[in-house]
Design an enzyme around this catalytic site. Structure first.
Site, PDB file in Angstrom:
ATOM      1  CB  SER A 276      -0.937   0.003   1.218  1.00 52.70           C
ATOM      2  OG  SER A 276      -0.189   0.094   2.419  1.00 52.70           O
TER       3      SER A 276
ATOM      4  CE  LYS B  23      -2.864   2.219   4.968  1.00 51.96           C
ATOM      5  NZ  LYS B  23      -2.742   1.387   3.752  1.00 51.96           N
TER       6      LYS B  23
END
Length: 314
Positions: A98, A168
């Site tokens: 990701s 993230k």
């Protein structure tokens, strides 16, 4: 190092040796009188014995064995490792794609856990590790580590496989407004972001529209660099918090890729987050302060003029 033998044996079995005797002799060559032979050996006199060896002038104490000190050294090392993991830095493993190409699957990153202890809050552009806010990793399996892996992860020498943590990039912080239209750029506080420096090549900033979303104070909005393969804030807006993450859930900021060595690199904040006008709250404050500073002399001058006029009228 072996034990050091103190003293030498004397007797009548060997011939009397003088100075200039056989090669390599370590005797002094001095005559030994009958009185000296009859003198009792050192330590046999009253008050002597083993206790005398510990008094002033005795030889150096016997060095402790390395194997006896080894458990102590290992214990100290483990305590230090645990303190470092708890308060300074911790290693984390990247389990997915990701965050490509910034982070690749299998990378090991070091996370700074110290600055949050001093009240530092996440900033835009930082890559952060945070605990699952609730429901983000629902249904995903986590590997079961063995005893050795559990111990190494406990002291911080190996990433934990049991903790449900995510990594993230922070896009918006408390007070920011973030939005995006399908196929367009992410808009932060009215400013489009040029994310080409860190987005995965070919990745679209937004494949689906969202927002505008006002991020609550004390929370952050996070997104992966591989937008087409990241279940980030965009996909959890139905959960409590509306897809945002509490600052209290943030473990720390990822500062460096430590492994493999061929990918060693730091993780700085991209320049796009430094563009002028992005932080509306901070830019408004200096303008207001400048206006106040400019108006103050004028107010004082007017008050002084009025005071002079009032005195003259008397």
């Amino acid at each position: 190092m072996g034990d050091l033998a103190v003293g030498a044996r004397s007797g009548h079995d060997e011939p009397d040796k003088r100075a200039g005797g056989a090669f390599g002799d370590d005797t002094t060559g001095d005559d030994v009188t009958d009185d000296e032979q009859a003198r009792p050996p050192s330590g046999s006199e009253p008050g002597g014995g083993d206790d005398a060896a510990d008094g002033p002038g005795s030889g150096p104490k016997k060095q402790r064995s390395f194997w006896k000190e080894l458990p102590l050294l290992v214990g100290i090392a483990l305590v230090l490792a645990l303190l470092i993991k708890t308060f300074l830095v911790q290693a984390f493993s990247i389990p997915s794609e990701s965050m490509m190409n910034t982070l690749q699957k299998g990378d090991r990153v070091l996370v700074d856990k110290l600055t949050p202890w001093f009240g530092s809050e996440p900033e835009r552009g930082e890559v952060v590790v945070f605990h699952d806010p609730g429901g983000w990793l629902e249904g995903q399996r986590t590997p079961t580590p063995n005893v050795v892996q559990k111990f190494l992860s406990f002291i911080g020498l190996m990433p934990s496989a049991e903790e449900k943590d995510l990594i993230k990039r922070v896009i918006a912080v408390g007070g920011d407004t973030v939005s995006c239209k399908e196929g367009g750029k992410v808009v932060l506080n009215g400013k489009p972001l040029d994310e080409s420096a860190y987005l995965y090549p070919g990745s679209v900033p937004c494949q689906d529209s969202f927002g505008p979303i006002k991020v609550p104070e004390g929370r952050i909005w996070v997104m992966g660099d591989n937008r087409q393969n990241s279940l980030d804030s965009r996909f959890h807006q139905q959960l409590p918090g509306g897809g945002t993450v509490s600052n209290d859930e943030v473990v720390g900021r990822a500062v460096v890729i430590a492994w493999p060595v061929t990918r060693w690199a730091t993780l700085p904040i991209p320049e796009v987050f430094d563009q002028p006008g992005l932080d509306q709250a901070m830019t408004a404050a200096p303008v207001g302060a400048a206006g106040l500073a400019g108006a103050l002399p004028l107010v004082l001058w007017r008050r002084k003029k009025l005071a002079v006029r009032h005195t003259a009228a008397r």
